[in-house]
Design a protein around this motif. Structure first.
Motif, mmCIF file in Angstrom:
data_model
loop_
_atom_site.group_PDB
_atom_site.id
_atom_site.type_symbol
_atom_site.label_atom_id
_atom_site.label_comp_id
_atom_site.label_asym_id
_atom_site.label_seq_id
_atom_site.Cartn_x
_atom_site.Cartn_y
_atom_site.Cartn_z
ATOM 1 N N GLY A 162 0.813 -1.213 0.000
ATOM 2 C CA GLY A 162 0.000 0.000 0.000
ATOM 3 C C GLY A 162 0.844 1.259 0.000
ATOM 4 O O GLY A 162 0.530 2.235 -0.691
ATOM 5 N N LEU A 163 1.947 1.235 0.756
ATOM 6 C CA LEU A 163 2.842 2.394 0.772
ATOM 7 C C LEU A 163 3.496 2.607 -0.580
ATOM 8 O O LEU A 163 3.622 3.743 -1.051
ATOM 9 C CB LEU A 163 3.903 2.227 1.858
ATOM 10 C CG LEU A 163 3.411 2.312 3.295
ATOM 11 C CD1 LEU A 163 4.528 1.952 4.264
ATOM 12 C CD2 LEU A 163 2.873 3.703 3.577
ATOM 13 N N MET A 171 4.252 10.164 -6.918
ATOM 14 C CA MET A 171 5.320 10.479 -7.873
ATOM 15 C C MET A 171 4.757 10.714 -9.274
ATOM 16 O O MET A 171 5.280 11.530 -10.028
ATOM 17 C CB MET A 171 6.358 9.363 -7.897
ATOM 18 C CG MET A 171 7.196 9.317 -6.644
ATOM 19 S SD MET A 171 8.357 7.963 -6.624
ATOM 20 C CE MET A 171 9.445 8.437 -7.944
ATOM 21 N N HIS A 172 3.690 10.018 -9.622
ATOM 22 C CA HIS A 172 3.083 10.190 -10.942
ATOM 23 C C HIS A 172 2.462 11.585 -11.083
ATOM 24 O O HIS A 172 2.603 12.230 -12.115
ATOM 25 C CB HIS A 172 2.028 9.121 -11.188
ATOM 26 C CG HIS A 172 1.322 9.268 -12.490
ATOM 27 N ND1 HIS A 172 1.930 8.969 -13.688
ATOM 28 C CD2 HIS A 172 0.075 9.687 -12.794
ATOM 29 C CE1 HIS A 172 1.083 9.203 -14.664
ATOM 30 N NE2 HIS A 172 -0.059 9.640 -14.140
ATOM 31 N N TYR A 228 18.120 10.363 -16.813
ATOM 32 C CA TYR A 228 17.365 10.901 -15.681
ATOM 33 C C TYR A 228 17.800 10.185 -14.421
ATOM 34 O O TYR A 228 17.741 8.961 -14.334
ATOM 35 C CB TYR A 228 15.864 10.703 -15.915
ATOM 36 C CG TYR A 228 15.006 11.120 -14.753
ATOM 37 C CD1 TYR A 228 14.960 12.447 -14.344
ATOM 38 C CD2 TYR A 228 14.233 10.206 -14.064
ATOM 39 C CE1 TYR A 228 14.180 12.840 -13.275
ATOM 40 C CE2 TYR A 228 13.450 10.576 -13.002
ATOM 41 C CZ TYR A 228 13.425 11.903 -12.617
ATOM 42 O OH TYR A 228 12.656 12.276 -11.560
ATOM 43 N N PHE A 229 18.269 10.946 -13.432
ATOM 44 C CA PHE A 229 18.656 10.372 -12.144
ATOM 45 C C PHE A 229 17.913 11.119 -11.044
ATOM 46 O O PHE A 229 18.217 12.274 -10.743
ATOM 47 C CB PHE A 229 20.165 10.472 -11.928
ATOM 48 C CG PHE A 229 20.611 9.804 -10.665
ATOM 49 C CD1 PHE A 229 20.555 8.434 -10.541
ATOM 50 C CD2 PHE A 229 21.060 10.541 -9.591
ATOM 51 C CE1 PHE A 229 20.948 7.799 -9.379
ATOM 52 C CE2 PHE A 229 21.463 9.924 -8.421
ATOM 53 C CZ PHE A 229 21.408 8.548 -8.316
ATOM 54 N N PRO A 230 16.918 10.481 -10.417
ATOM 55 C CA PRO A 230 16.087 11.146 -9.404
ATOM 56 C C PRO A 230 16.757 11.156 -8.033
ATOM 57 O O PRO A 230 16.334 10.462 -7.114
ATOM 58 C CB PRO A 230 14.812 10.312 -9.407
ATOM 59 C CG PRO A 230 15.278 8.947 -9.782
ATOM 60 C CD PRO A 230 16.421 9.153 -10.736
ATOM 61 N N ILE A 267 16.538 10.349 -2.107
ATOM 62 C CA ILE A 267 16.843 10.752 -0.732
ATOM 63 C C ILE A 267 15.567 10.807 0.112
ATOM 64 O O ILE A 267 15.535 10.326 1.247
ATOM 65 C CB ILE A 267 17.583 12.110 -0.712
ATOM 66 C CG1 ILE A 267 18.985 11.941 -1.309
ATOM 67 C CG2 ILE A 267 17.650 12.683 0.691
ATOM 68 C CD1 ILE A 267 19.704 13.243 -1.548
ATOM 69 N N ILE A 268 14.503 11.362 -0.444
ATOM 70 C CA ILE A 268 13.236 11.462 0.288
ATOM 71 C C ILE A 268 12.668 10.075 0.575
ATOM 72 O O ILE A 268 12.228 9.787 1.698
ATOM 73 C CB ILE A 268 12.223 12.335 -0.489
ATOM 74 C CG1 ILE A 268 12.695 13.788 -0.469
ATOM 75 C CG2 ILE A 268 10.816 12.201 0.094
ATOM 76 C CD1 ILE A 268 11.877 14.711 -1.328
ATOM 77 N N ILE A 269 12.699 9.189 -0.419
ATOM 78 C CA ILE A 269 12.209 7.827 -0.217
ATOM 79 C C ILE A 269 13.050 7.118 0.835
ATOM 80 O O ILE A 269 12.524 6.399 1.689
ATOM 81 C CB ILE A 269 12.188 7.049 -1.547
ATOM 82 C CG1 ILE A 269 11.093 7.611 -2.445
ATOM 83 C CG2 ILE A 269 11.968 5.558 -1.316
ATOM 84 C CD1 ILE A 269 11.088 7.049 -3.841
ATOM 85 N N SER A 270 14.358 7.329 0.825
ATOM 86 C CA SER A 270 15.242 6.703 1.804
ATOM 87 C C SER A 270 14.919 7.178 3.217
ATOM 88 O O SER A 270 14.880 6.373 4.161
ATOM 89 C CB SER A 270 16.692 7.017 1.466
ATOM 90 O OG SER A 270 17.553 6.530 2.447
ATOM 91 N N ILE A 271 14.680 8.457 3.381
ATOM 92 C CA ILE A 271 14.349 9.003 4.701
ATOM 93 C C ILE A 271 13.018 8.439 5.197
ATOM 94 O O ILE A 271 12.900 8.011 6.349
ATOM 95 C CB ILE A 271 14.316 10.546 4.664
ATOM 96 C CG1 ILE A 271 15.725 11.093 4.461
ATOM 97 C CG2 ILE A 271 13.681 11.119 5.926
ATOM 98 C CD1 ILE A 271 15.769 12.569 4.154
#
Length: 66
Positions: free
Chosen positions: A13-14, A22-23, A42-44, A49-53
């Motif tokens: 679900g997450l 993101m879409h 493309y390198f996000p 970083i946000i997803i990792s946090i």
């Protein structure tokens, strides 16, 4: 053993929610995008970083319940 299916459903679900966000949000400022001719790179980095946090916080919260 009964906790694993629940954990997989929560993580699914997450991931689904993150995909929708993101879409619709699109590229964040700070993400690297190079276009030259027919080549696109493309390198996000900011998104990563946000997803990792977020994942670090979630795993630390879930780790306290063990």
């Amino acid at each position: 053993m009964t906790e694993l299916p629940k954990l997989l459903m929560v993580l699914g679900g997450l991931l689904l929610a993150a995909g929708f966000i993101m879409h619709f949000v699109g590229r964040l400022p700070g993400d690297i995008l190079f276009k030259k001719g027919n080549t696109t790179f493309y390198f996000p980095i900011v998104t990563s970083i946000i997803i990792s946090i977020v994942l670090s916080v979630l795993f630390s919260i879930f780790g306290r319940f063990r």
